[in-house]
Design an enzyme around this catalytic site. Structure first.
Site, PDB file in Angstrom:
ATOM      1  N   LYS A 122      83.829 -75.203 -13.872  1.00  9.26           N
ATOM      2  CA  LYS A 122      83.153 -76.377 -14.444  1.00  9.26           C
ATOM      3  C   LYS A 122      81.642 -76.263 -14.235  1.00  9.26           C
ATOM      4  O   LYS A 122      80.853 -76.451 -15.157  1.00  9.26           O
ATOM      5  CB  LYS A 122      83.659 -77.637 -13.765  1.00  9.26           C
ATOM      6  CG  LYS A 122      82.784 -78.878 -13.974  1.00  9.26           C
ATOM      7  CD  LYS A 122      83.316 -80.099 -13.301  1.00  9.26           C
ATOM      8  CE  LYS A 122      82.879 -80.254 -11.875  1.00  9.26           C
ATOM      9  NZ  LYS A 122      81.572 -80.865 -11.656  1.00  9.26           N
ATOM     10  N   ASN A 123      81.235 -75.884 -13.011  1.00  6.00           N
ATOM     11  CA  ASN A 123      79.803 -75.918 -12.671  1.00  6.00           C
ATOM     12  C   ASN A 123      79.019 -74.725 -13.187  1.00  6.00           C
ATOM     13  O   ASN A 123      77.811 -74.654 -12.981  1.00  6.00           O
ATOM     14  CB  ASN A 123      79.621 -76.094 -11.159  1.00  6.00           C
ATOM     15  CG  ASN A 123      80.034 -77.499 -10.717  1.00  6.00           C
ATOM     16  OD1 ASN A 123      80.300 -78.364 -11.558  1.00  6.00           O
ATOM     17  ND2 ASN A 123      80.142 -77.714  -9.426  1.00  6.00           N
ATOM     18  N   CYS A 179      75.348 -91.760  -7.803  1.00  3.02           N
ATOM     19  CA  CYS A 179      76.798 -91.623  -7.975  1.00  3.02           C
ATOM     20  C   CYS A 179      77.406 -91.847  -6.595  1.00  3.02           C
ATOM     21  O   CYS A 179      76.708 -92.039  -5.603  1.00  3.02           O
ATOM     22  CB  CYS A 179      77.159 -90.270  -8.555  1.00  3.02           C
ATOM     23  SG  CYS A 179      77.093 -88.951  -7.365  1.00  3.02           S
ATOM     24  N   ARG A 218      71.156 -88.590  -5.621  1.00  6.16           N
ATOM     25  CA  ARG A 218      71.069 -87.478  -6.577  1.00  6.16           C
ATOM     26  C   ARG A 218      69.773 -87.528  -7.408  1.00  6.16           C
ATOM     27  O   ARG A 218      69.788 -87.535  -8.624  1.00  6.16           O
ATOM     28  CB  ARG A 218      72.279 -87.442  -7.506  1.00  6.16           C
ATOM     29  CG  ARG A 218      73.636 -87.651  -6.883  1.00  6.16           C
ATOM     30  CD  ARG A 218      74.318 -86.441  -6.292  1.00  6.16           C
ATOM     31  NE  ARG A 218      74.489 -85.292  -7.114  1.00  6.16           N
ATOM     32  CZ  ARG A 218      75.608 -85.002  -7.810  1.00  6.16           C
ATOM     33  NH1 ARG A 218      76.593 -85.852  -7.814  1.00  6.16           N
ATOM     34  NH2 ARG A 218      75.691 -83.881  -8.492  1.00  6.16           N
ATOM     35  N   ASP A 231      81.266 -78.662  -1.808  1.00  8.90           N
ATOM     36  CA  ASP A 231      82.371 -79.002  -2.724  1.00  8.90           C
ATOM     37  C   ASP A 231      83.742 -78.654  -2.158  1.00  8.90           C
ATOM     38  O   ASP A 231      84.748 -78.990  -2.761  1.00  8.90           O
ATOM     39  CB  ASP A 231      82.180 -78.297  -4.074  1.00  8.90           C
ATOM     40  CG  ASP A 231      81.000 -78.856  -4.823  1.00  8.90           C
ATOM     41  OD1 ASP A 231      80.593 -78.255  -5.841  1.00  8.90           O
ATOM     42  OD2 ASP A 231      80.449 -79.889  -4.387  1.00  8.90           O
ATOM     43  N   ARG A 259      87.860 -84.633 -13.983  1.00  3.39           N
ATOM     44  CA  ARG A 259      86.541 -84.074 -14.288  1.00  3.39           C
ATOM     45  C   ARG A 259      86.438 -82.615 -13.856  1.00  3.39           C
ATOM     46  O   ARG A 259      85.595 -81.879 -14.331  1.00  3.39           O
ATOM     47  CB  ARG A 259      85.450 -84.872 -13.572  1.00  3.39           C
ATOM     48  CG  ARG A 259      85.449 -86.328 -13.955  1.00  3.39           C
ATOM     49  CD  ARG A 259      84.294 -87.047 -13.371  1.00  3.39           C
ATOM     50  NE  ARG A 259      83.032 -86.399 -13.766  1.00  3.39           N
ATOM     51  CZ  ARG A 259      81.854 -86.944 -13.566  1.00  3.39           C
ATOM     52  NH1 ARG A 259      81.750 -88.107 -12.970  1.00  3.39           N
ATOM     53  NH2 ARG A 259      80.751 -86.335 -13.957  1.00  3.39           N
TER      54      ARG A 259
HETATM   55  C1  EPZ Z   1      75.522 -79.214  -8.170  1.00  2.00           C
HETATM   56  O1  EPZ Z   1      75.026 -80.542  -8.159  1.00  2.00           O
HETATM   57  C2  EPZ Z   1      77.007 -79.322  -8.461  1.00  2.00           C
HETATM   58  N1  EPZ Z   1      77.211 -79.934  -9.770  1.00  2.00           N
HETATM   59  C3  EPZ Z   1      77.698 -80.177  -7.380  1.00  2.00           C
HETATM   60  O2  EPZ Z   1      79.085 -80.167  -7.649  1.00  2.00           O
HETATM   61  C4  EPZ Z   1      77.453 -79.511  -6.025  1.00  2.00           C
HETATM   62  O3  EPZ Z   1      78.017 -80.312  -5.013  1.00  2.00           O
HETATM   63  C5  EPZ Z   1      75.949 -79.354  -5.785  1.00  2.00           C
HETATM   64  O4  EPZ Z   1      75.356 -78.591  -6.876  1.00  2.00           O
HETATM   65  C6  EPZ Z   1      75.651 -78.624  -4.480  1.00  2.00           C
HETATM   66  O5  EPZ Z   1      76.261 -77.370  -4.486  1.00  2.00           O
HETATM   67  C7  EPZ Z   1      77.072 -79.164 -10.887  1.00  2.00           C
HETATM   68  O6  EPZ Z   1      76.763 -77.981 -10.812  1.00  2.00           O
HETATM   69  C8  EPZ Z   1      77.308 -79.836 -12.194  1.00  2.00           C
HETATM   70  P1  EPZ Z   1      71.702 -80.159  -5.943  1.00  2.00           P
HETATM   71  P2  EPZ Z   1      73.414 -80.790  -8.133  1.00  2.00           P
HETATM   72  O7  EPZ Z   1      70.613 -80.399  -6.918  1.00  2.00           O
HETATM   73  O8  EPZ Z   1      72.756 -79.754  -8.949  1.00  2.00           O
HETATM   74  C9  EPZ Z   1      69.045 -83.184  -3.461  1.00  2.00           C
HETATM   75  C10 EPZ Z   1      81.231 -81.065  -7.830  1.00  2.00           C
HETATM   76  O9  EPZ Z   1      81.961 -81.651  -7.022  1.00  2.00           O
HETATM   77  N2  EPZ Z   1      68.110 -83.093  -4.595  1.00  2.00           N
HETATM   78  O10 EPZ Z   1      71.834 -78.796  -5.327  1.00  2.00           O
HETATM   79  O11 EPZ Z   1      73.178 -82.208  -8.444  1.00  2.00           O
HETATM   80  C11 EPZ Z   1      70.292 -83.955  -3.849  1.00  2.00           C
HETATM   81  O12 EPZ Z   1      70.085 -85.338  -3.693  1.00  2.00           O
HETATM   82  C12 EPZ Z   1      79.761 -81.411  -7.912  1.00  2.00           C
HETATM   83  O13 EPZ Z   1      81.607 -80.148  -8.611  1.00  2.00           O
HETATM   84  C13 EPZ Z   1      66.873 -83.734  -4.509  1.00  2.00           C
HETATM   85  O14 EPZ Z   1      66.567 -84.376  -3.515  1.00  2.00           O
HETATM   86  O15 EPZ Z   1      73.111 -80.535  -6.581  1.00  2.00           O
HETATM   87  C14 EPZ Z   1      71.332 -83.438  -2.895  1.00  2.00           C
HETATM   88  O16 EPZ Z   1      71.235 -84.140  -1.670  1.00  2.00           O
HETATM   89  C15 EPZ Z   1      79.380 -82.529  -6.950  1.00  2.00           C
HETATM   90  N3  EPZ Z   1      66.017 -83.655  -5.558  1.00  2.00           N
HETATM   91  C16 EPZ Z   1      70.914 -81.987  -2.681  1.00  2.00           C
HETATM   92  O17 EPZ Z   1      69.540 -81.882  -3.122  1.00  2.00           O
HETATM   93  C17 EPZ Z   1      66.320 -82.961  -6.706  1.00  2.00           C
HETATM   94  O18 EPZ Z   1      65.491 -82.913  -7.639  1.00  2.00           O
HETATM   95  C18 EPZ Z   1      71.753 -80.989  -3.466  1.00  2.00           C
HETATM   96  O19 EPZ Z   1      71.587 -81.295  -4.821  1.00  2.00           O
HETATM   97  C19 EPZ Z   1      67.574 -82.311  -6.778  1.00  2.00           C
HETATM   98  C20 EPZ Z   1      68.450 -82.382  -5.713  1.00  2.00           C
END
Ligand code: EPZ
Length: 418
Positions: free
Chosen positions: A22-23, A115, A120, A305, A397
């Site tokens: 998915k990701n 969420c 996020r 995850d 999802r």
């Molecule tokens: C991706 O989310 C995945 N989703 C998530 O999978 C996964 O848990 C996550 O990466 C971490 O591996 C998809 O790929 C669609 P991040 P993403 O940006 O990109 C903070 C699942 O269960 N952050 O690496 O949103 C954020 O708040 C889902 O399949 C900022 O502060 O994750 C979080 O605490 C859930 N500012 C941390 O970084 C930003 O601009 C990680 O977020 C971006 C992120």
């Protein structure tokens, strides 16, 4: 709303094939906006978020098809706006920002909002685009961006190795004027799959999978045919299913090399994993599981995850283990539901202390987010009696045909509507 009813206690036996990731599919679908020619994708999982992404591509001016596990997209007449009604159902919609800025020089994407697992924010995405010459205002719940004269290549250093931020910036940099470097980039396999897809379309990306990705911007990208990588988190979830039920599973099309941190922890708990030619064999080593300490980290560390799934397994491990969640601020929604099944878990800030109780008893529980739902399914498979899981739209999802895959290896699981 659909719910799952599980009669626990059956040791799973047989083979489960892993679906496409998915990701990886979600960012690659958004990257189709960058291609001037048609794109054909295979091994695309049939999931709610994939259908939502295809709907977003239609709204943004693409023609798409989705038959079986094959999806296709062709840009016809690009539009710059991603509406709130759609973005609020899938945060990954924000990944259309980079492609729209790169192709149109403008983008209006509804702020995704928070969420269940955390705020996020997307501030790191926007900072990266600003380094490339884009300007943003956030008004009326929308991120409105524009870059007069087009994006310019830049050196971007991320405060945190954000997966989505790396992907969004990487897509934009592919068509920027001049070279870009992304430092402290996310190293997740799904980022690598996106970069491989973009290179198949004619991008010039190197260093993907390391913390420093370099991109030589090109004037345009063609279409391509591409197979989505298998889903490492789905694979890890089914490994945990074999271990929690005391059964033995062959995991087919398993991206085992992308799961080193997970297999390390499972082996530490007493799970036996054997990589064969085209499957991975999983079962308990000697019947007993022992609890461990784990901290979620950016890849190649233990993936957030898989945190909820490991917690369910630890309910059956001997002793007390700790799970520290360092990626998201609120990713313990499954704890109180597991406690309803008899688990002994105490929370202290972002650390869960899991004392293995050795048995759970089925009860009605509520899914709250995708991986929390998976954790409850695992617990239900091993609990005595009947576990009913409500709000399983969360599960749909990220897990293609989960009840069919589990029934196929002996689980007593059924979906009931209403
Ligand atoms: C991706 O989310 C995945 N989703 C998530 O999978 C996964 O848990 C996550 O990466 C971490 O591996 C998809 O790929 C669609 P991040 P993403 O940006 O990109 C903070 C699942 O269960 N952050 O690496 O949103 C954020 O708040 C889902 O399949 C900022 O502060 O994750 C979080 O605490 C859930 N500012 C941390 O970084 C930003 O601009 C990680 O977020 C971006 C992120």
């Amino acid at each position: 709303m659909d719910k799952l009813i599980i009669e626990g206690g059956v040791p799973l036996q047989g083979s489960i094939r892993v679906s496409g990731a998915k990701n990886a599919a979600l960012p690659i679908l958004m990257a189709c906006l960058l291609a001037e020619g048609p794109v054909a994708l295979s091994n695309v999982p049939r999931l709610a978020d994939i259908r939502t992404s295809l709907k977003l591509l239609n709204i943004l001016g693409c023609e798409t098809t989705f038959e079986g596990n094959e999806a296709a997209s062709r840009v016809v007449d690009l539009k710059p706006e991603a509406p709130y009604e759609l973005v609020k159902t899938m945060r990954a919609s924000v990944l259309c920002l980079g492609p729209l800025l790169a192709r149109l020089g403008e983008a209006r994407v509804a702020l995704p909002g928070g969420c269940a697992i955390g705020a996020r924010p997307v501030d790191l995405h926007l900072r990266g685009f600003e380094r490339m010459g884009a300007e943003f205002e956030i008004t009326e719940g929308f991120i409105k961006g524009r870059c007069k004269g087009g994006l310019k290549g830049a050196k971007i250093t991320l405060d945190f190795p954000t997966v989505g931020g790396t992907e969004n910036i990487l897509m934009a940099a592919s068509l920027a004027d001049g070279p870009s470097t992304i430092e402290n980039a996310a190293r997740e396999p799904e980022v690598v799959d996106l970069a491989n897809f973009l290179n198949a379309c004619g991008a010039k990306i190197s260093g993907h999978g390391t913390s420093v990705i370099t991109v030589e911007g090109v004037p345009s990208l063609s279409g391509c045919d591409y197979r989505i990588m298998p889903d490492r988190i789905e694979a890890g979830t089914y490994m945990a299913a074999a271990a929690i039920t005391g059964g033995e599973l062959e995991i087919l099309d398993c991206p085992f090399s992308d799961l080193d941190a997970v297999s390390y922890k499972l082996r530490e708990m007493g799970v036996w994993l054997q990589e064969e030619e085209d499957y991975v064999l999983v079962r308990r080593a000697n019947g007993l599981l022992k609890n461990v300490d784990v901290t979620t980290q950016p890849h190649p560390g233990f993936p957030t995850d898989m945190q909820a799934q490991l917690m369910a397994l630890m309910c059956f491990g001997q002793g007390t283990g700790t799970i520290e969640e360092k990626i998201f601020e609120n990713r313990f929604m499954h704890v109180l539901e597991l406690v309803r099944l008899g688990a002994d878990i105490r929370l202290k800030s972002r650390t869960a202390m899991v004392h293995g109780v050795g048995r759970l008893v089925g009860a009605p529980v509520m899914a709250s987010d995708l991986r929390a739902s998976a954790s409850l399914v695992l617990a239900g498979l091993a609990a005595e009696g009947t576990t009913t899981i409500e709000r399983i739209y969360h599960l749909d999802r990220g897990y293609e045909n989960i009840e069919a895959k589990l029934s196929g290896v002996g689980a007593r699981i059924q979906r009931v509507g209403g």
